[in-house]
Design a protein around this motif. Structure first.
Motif, PDB file in Angstrom:
ATOM      1  N   LEU A 175       0.815  -1.211   0.000  1.00 33.10           N
ATOM      2  CA  LEU A 175       0.000   0.000   0.000  1.00 33.10           C
ATOM      3  C   LEU A 175       0.851   1.264   0.000  1.00 33.10           C
ATOM      4  CD1 LEU A 175      -2.895  -0.862   2.496  1.00 33.10           C
ATOM      5  CD2 LEU A 175      -2.916  -0.970  -0.003  1.00 33.10           C
ATOM      6  N   ARG A 176       1.852   1.312   0.858  1.00 30.42           N
ATOM      7  CA  ARG A 176       2.637   2.539   0.995  1.00 30.42           C
ATOM      8  C   ARG A 176       3.498   2.825  -0.229  1.00 30.42           C
ATOM      9  NH1 ARG A 176       5.768   3.108   6.581  1.00 30.42           N
ATOM     10  NH2 ARG A 176       6.971   4.429   5.142  1.00 30.42           N
ATOM     11  N   SER A 177       3.776   1.813  -1.023  1.00 32.32           N
ATOM     12  CA  SER A 177       4.630   2.031  -2.193  1.00 32.32           C
ATOM     13  C   SER A 177       3.908   2.765  -3.317  1.00 32.32           C
ATOM     14  CB  SER A 177       5.187   0.699  -2.708  1.00 32.32           C
ATOM     15  OG  SER A 177       4.145  -0.120  -3.208  1.00 32.32           O
ATOM     16  N   VAL A 178       2.579   2.710  -3.328  1.00 33.96           N
ATOM     17  CA  VAL A 178       1.790   3.399  -4.361  1.00 33.96           C
ATOM     18  C   VAL A 178       1.128   4.606  -3.705  1.00 33.96           C
ATOM     19  CG1 VAL A 178      -0.069   3.200  -6.042  1.00 33.96           C
ATOM     20  CG2 VAL A 178       1.403   1.224  -5.565  1.00 33.96           C
ATOM     21  N   LYS A 179       1.443   5.799  -4.223  1.00 33.67           N
ATOM     22  CA  LYS A 179       1.054   7.032  -3.528  1.00 33.67           C
ATOM     23  C   LYS A 179      -0.298   7.570  -3.982  1.00 33.67           C
ATOM     24  CE  LYS A 179       5.111   6.914  -1.585  1.00 33.67           C
ATOM     25  NZ  LYS A 179       5.811   5.631  -1.469  1.00 33.67           N
ATOM     26  N   ASN A 180      -1.044   8.070  -2.995  1.00 38.05           N
ATOM     27  CA  ASN A 180      -2.246   8.863  -3.215  1.00 38.05           C
ATOM     28  C   ASN A 180      -1.821  10.242  -3.735  1.00 38.05           C
ATOM     29  OD1 ASN A 180      -4.161  10.992  -2.062  1.00 38.05           O
ATOM     30  ND2 ASN A 180      -5.336   9.146  -1.628  1.00 38.05           N
ATOM     31  N   GLN A 181      -2.714  10.938  -4.459  1.00 35.30           N
ATOM     32  CA  GLN A 181      -2.351  12.252  -4.992  1.00 35.30           C
ATOM     33  C   GLN A 181      -2.015  13.241  -3.874  1.00 35.30           C
ATOM     34  OE1 GLN A 181      -1.817  13.097  -8.264  1.00 35.30           O
ATOM     35  NE2 GLN A 181      -0.955  14.938  -7.300  1.00 35.30           N
ATOM     36  N   ILE A 182      -2.684  13.106  -2.719  1.00 36.23           N
ATOM     37  CA  ILE A 182      -2.352  13.994  -1.595  1.00 36.23           C
ATOM     38  C   ILE A 182      -0.907  13.754  -1.160  1.00 36.23           C
ATOM     39  CG2 ILE A 182      -2.884  14.595   0.804  1.00 36.23           C
ATOM     40  CD1 ILE A 182      -5.794  13.870   0.247  1.00 36.23           C
ATOM     41  N   GLU A 183      -0.483  12.493  -1.143  1.00 40.82           N
ATOM     42  CA  GLU A 183       0.898  12.181  -0.770  1.00 40.82           C
ATOM     43  C   GLU A 183       1.884  12.762  -1.785  1.00 40.82           C
ATOM     44  OE1 GLU A 183       1.399   8.107   1.378  1.00 40.82           O
ATOM     45  OE2 GLU A 183       0.079   7.768  -0.320  1.00 40.82           O
ATOM     46  N   ILE A 184       1.564  12.623  -3.060  1.00 43.55           N
ATOM     47  CA  ILE A 184       2.439  13.166  -4.100  1.00 43.55           C
ATOM     48  C   ILE A 184       2.565  14.673  -3.942  1.00 43.55           C
ATOM     49  CG2 ILE A 184       2.685  13.523  -6.593  1.00 43.55           C
ATOM     50  CD1 ILE A 184       1.406  10.728  -6.946  1.00 43.55           C
ATOM     51  N   ASP A 185       1.465  15.331  -3.602  1.00 41.94           N
ATOM     52  CA  ASP A 185       1.506  16.781  -3.384  1.00 41.94           C
ATOM     53  C   ASP A 185       2.390  17.146  -2.191  1.00 41.94           C
ATOM     54  OD1 ASP A 185      -0.211  17.077  -5.526  1.00 41.94           O
ATOM     55  OD2 ASP A 185      -2.013  17.339  -4.300  1.00 41.94           O
ATOM     56  N   LEU A 186       2.369  16.313  -1.148  1.00 38.16           N
ATOM     57  CA  LEU A 186       3.211  16.570   0.019  1.00 38.16           C
ATOM     58  C   LEU A 186       4.692  16.364  -0.313  1.00 38.16           C
ATOM     59  CD1 LEU A 186       0.978  14.841   2.725  1.00 38.16           C
ATOM     60  CD2 LEU A 186       1.427  17.295   2.550  1.00 38.16           C
ATOM     61  N   ILE A 187       4.988  15.322  -1.093  1.00 37.06           N
ATOM     62  CA  ILE A 187       6.370  15.107  -1.528  1.00 37.06           C
ATOM     63  C   ILE A 187       6.818  16.261  -2.419  1.00 37.06           C
ATOM     64  CG2 ILE A 187       7.926  13.573  -2.800  1.00 37.06           C
ATOM     65  CD1 ILE A 187       6.032  11.249  -1.980  1.00 37.06           C
ATOM     66  N   GLN A 188       5.908  16.734  -3.288  1.00 34.92           N
ATOM     67  CA  GLN A 188       6.238  17.887  -4.125  1.00 34.92           C
ATOM     68  C   GLN A 188       6.570  19.105  -3.273  1.00 34.92           C
ATOM     69  OE1 GLN A 188       6.134  18.406  -7.996  1.00 34.92           O
ATOM     70  NE2 GLN A 188       7.593  19.644  -6.821  1.00 34.92           N
ATOM     71  N   GLN A 189       5.812  19.289  -2.181  1.00 36.34           N
ATOM     72  CA  GLN A 189       6.093  20.416  -1.292  1.00 36.34           C
ATOM     73  C   GLN A 189       7.484  20.275  -0.671  1.00 36.34           C
ATOM     74  OE1 GLN A 189       4.650  23.135  -0.960  1.00 36.34           O
ATOM     75  NE2 GLN A 189       5.273  24.035   0.988  1.00 36.34           N
ATOM     76  N   ALA A 190       7.846  19.061  -0.275  1.00 35.09           N
ATOM     77  CA  ALA A 190       9.193  18.832   0.257  1.00 35.09           C
ATOM     78  C   ALA A 190      10.251  19.143  -0.805  1.00 35.09           C
ATOM     79  CB  ALA A 190       9.328  17.392   0.748  1.00 35.09           C
ATOM     80  N   CYS A 191       9.987  18.759  -2.049  1.00 37.05           N
ATOM     81  CA  CYS A 191      10.926  19.050  -3.136  1.00 37.05           C
ATOM     82  C   CYS A 191      11.036  20.552  -3.377  1.00 37.05           C
ATOM     83  CB  CYS A 191      10.480  18.349  -4.420  1.00 37.05           C
ATOM     84  SG  CYS A 191      10.606  16.548  -4.371  1.00 37.05           S
ATOM     85  N   ASN A 192       9.912  21.251  -3.277  1.00 38.66           N
ATOM     86  CA  ASN A 192       9.936  22.704  -3.483  1.00 38.66           C
ATOM     87  C   ASN A 192      10.774  23.400  -2.414  1.00 38.66           C
ATOM     88  OD1 ASN A 192       8.195  22.241  -5.613  1.00 38.66           O
ATOM     89  ND2 ASN A 192       6.371  22.955  -4.540  1.00 38.66           N
ATOM     90  N   ILE A 193      10.676  22.924  -1.181  1.00 34.97           N
ATOM     91  CA  ILE A 193      11.483  23.495  -0.094  1.00 34.97           C
ATOM     92  C   ILE A 193      12.963  23.188  -0.339  1.00 34.97           C
ATOM     93  CG2 ILE A 193      11.936  23.424   2.385  1.00 34.97           C
ATOM     94  CD1 ILE A 193       8.941  22.713   2.756  1.00 34.97           C
ATOM     95  N   THR A 194      13.250  21.975  -0.808  1.00 32.90           N
ATOM     96  CA  THR A 194      14.624  21.605  -1.148  1.00 32.90           C
ATOM     97  C   THR A 194      15.179  22.534  -2.224  1.00 32.90           C
ATOM     98  OG1 THR A 194      14.227  19.295  -0.553  1.00 32.90           O
ATOM     99  CG2 THR A 194      16.084  19.741  -2.021  1.00 32.90           C
ATOM    100  N   GLU A 195      14.350  22.837  -3.219  1.00 34.35           N
ATOM    101  CA  GLU A 195      14.777  23.762  -4.278  1.00 34.35           C
ATOM    102  C   GLU A 195      15.183  25.114  -3.703  1.00 34.35           C
ATOM    103  OE1 GLU A 195      12.971  26.325  -8.023  1.00 34.35           O
ATOM    104  OE2 GLU A 195      11.740  24.769  -7.091  1.00 34.35           O
ATOM    105  N   LYS A 196      14.403  25.630  -2.771  1.00 32.11           N
ATOM    106  CA  LYS A 196      14.718  26.928  -2.172  1.00 32.11           C
ATOM    107  C   LYS A 196      16.052  26.877  -1.441  1.00 32.11           C
ATOM    108  CE  LYS A 196       9.908  28.380  -1.690  1.00 32.11           C
ATOM    109  NZ  LYS A 196       8.810  28.768  -0.777  1.00 32.11           N
ATOM    110  N   GLY A 197      16.291  25.781  -0.743  1.00 36.16           N
ATOM    111  CA  GLY A 197      17.574  25.635  -0.063  1.00 36.16           C
ATOM    112  C   GLY A 197      18.733  25.577  -1.032  1.00 36.16           C
TER     113      GLY A 197
END
Length: 430
Positions: A175-197
């Motif tokens: 189950l955890r290996s296949v992401k819900n769209q909400i999860e993908i959006d949260l990972i995207q947010q983490a990536c966006n913060i990484t970009e700023k850094g």
């Protein structure tokens, strides 16, 4: 928590998916992590157990989730047991979840305080035949510490020895290996913060700064964007330090002419990102550095294209190895005899590229996923080839996070993070 509230539909759907895989008349239990001691009255910062978070959104210690879909009492089909909040606790530690707040977070209506757990569990155990225990079966796990989950499992099996036992891990790995769209959006947010850094560091880096100063720049930017910090221990590796794959000291000075390998990423709402970039301390790559860099980037681009539904993880790495072999031949690091005489169990390219290319990513940086199963849409993988040349004093790794799509190329969640040589040099010299 620093992050914005997550819609509880994510956790409601995750529980629905989990219970659909349970055996009839079975009950599953999930515990929060402990707060781990350091010494005296010092403790490590709390990190929630990813499984109870995945199924409930509860992000505090001393919490228990019980799922019993066939329970005769409808209100006991989903239960949270929480540490009771009170005025004293609110003054000293801050208020814990109230019952109403727990419902808003998780979508679970039935919330009891922990002191009622044994009494309620006795009733539930008389009504079920099987208990699902939660064990860590990740392929990279190596745990010596007895966890709160371990202690609870011992107590449950000792008190109720006649019940059959099943594993939650098998269900959660899928189950955890296949992401819900909400999860993908949260990972995207983490990536966006990484970009700023990363962009901050491009403007900061110059000869003679220290690796730990770079680490501090990342942390500053992560915290100010509602991350609690690094998704994993950061690697800030200048010069030959880049040839130590898990270099964590971050205590050397960055010298003119060196490359700086940055394997650094932010978390957001417990979800990880995972980025690697390799940049020139002086703001310009040498021609040799450019040649090796572009070779790594070409492998990354082609390896990314292979991440499609149905791909076999083991065969994928064989194909990436062929790409890397070709690049190493072009760079003069390997010759035809090296390849012809290679050991099939440790191909010639492994001298310069000795780690894997991709791993699952999500709530954990090396997330759950069964590597013998074919890849599926909405799985999130890293792509991270590298070439390490100790004799030349540098190593280069590049890494992005991508989502497998039903059709077409994977979605690169780090597409806005500079990676091409020209863009990095322009930003560093602007």
């Amino acid at each position: 928590m620093k992050y914005s509230p997550i819609h509880n539909l994510l956790f409601i759907q995750n529980r629905k998916n989990f219970v659909s895989k349970m055996k009839p008349l079975s009950l599953a239990v999930f515990n929060s992590n402990d707060i781990y001691p350091i010494s005296a009255d010092s403790t490590m910062p709390f990190q929630q157990h990813r499984d109870i978070f995945y199924l409930s959104g509860v992000d505090q210690e001393e919490s228990i989730l019980v799922l019993f879909p066939d329970c005769p009492k409808e209100k006991h089909r989903e239960i949270l047991f929480l540490k009771e909040t009170n005025e004293h606790l609110a003054i000293w530690e801050g208020e814990k979840l109230t019952k109403d707040a727990a419902y808003a977070t998780s979508g679970i209506k039935t919330v009891y305080w922990l002191q009622d757990m044994e009494k309620i569990m006795y009733e539930l155990m008389t009504q079920c035949d099987t208990i699902y225990i939660n064990t860590n079966e990740h392929y990279r796990s190596s745990v010596e510490t007895e966890t709160r989950e371990d202690r609870y499992t011992k107590w449950l099996k000792d008190k109720y020895p006649a019940h059959a036992v099943a594993k939650s891990a098998t269900i959660l790995q899928n189950l955890r290996s296949v992401k819900n769209q909400i999860e993908i959006d949260l990972i995207q947010q983490a990536c966006n913060i990484t970009e700023k850094g990363f962009r901050r560091v491009l403007n900061f880096l110059k000869p003679d700064v220290w690796e730990y100063e770079i680490e501090a720049e990342f942390m500053h930017e992560f915290l100010r964007n509602r991350s609690k910090g690094f998704a994993y221990s950061p690697i800030i590796a200048s010069g030959n330090n880049a040839n130590v794959l898990h270099y964590l000291e971050n205590n050397k000075q960055c010298k003119s002419g060196d490359l700086l390998l940055l394997d650094v990423a932010a978390e957001y709402a417990n979800y990880s990102s995972d980025m690697t970039r390799t940049i020139p301390v002086s703001g310009r790559y040498t021609q040799r550095q450019k040649d090796v860099y572009n070779a790594v980037n070409r492998v990354k681009i082609e390896a990314t294209k292979m991440l499609v539904p149905g791909t076999d993880w083991a065969n994928y790495h064989i194909e990436v190895g062929k790409l890397m072999t070709s690049e190493l031949l072009s760079l003069g690091l390997l010759n035809k005899a090296d390849v012809q005489n290679e050991n099939p169990d440790w191909p010639a390219y492994k001298k310069y590229f000795m780690h894997g290319t991709s791993h699952h990513m999500g709530l954990d940086t090396h997330d759950y996923g069964i590597l013998t199963d074919p890849m599926q849409a909405n799985m999130v993988f890293t792509v991270e080839p590298g070439i390490y040349i100790p004799e030349e004093g540098f190593g280069i790794r590049l890494e992005d996070d991508v989502v497998i799509q039903n059709s077409g190329a994977p979605l690169n969640l780090m597409k806005n993070i500079p990676i091409e040589i020209e863009e990095i040099e322009d930003l560093m010299n602007s």
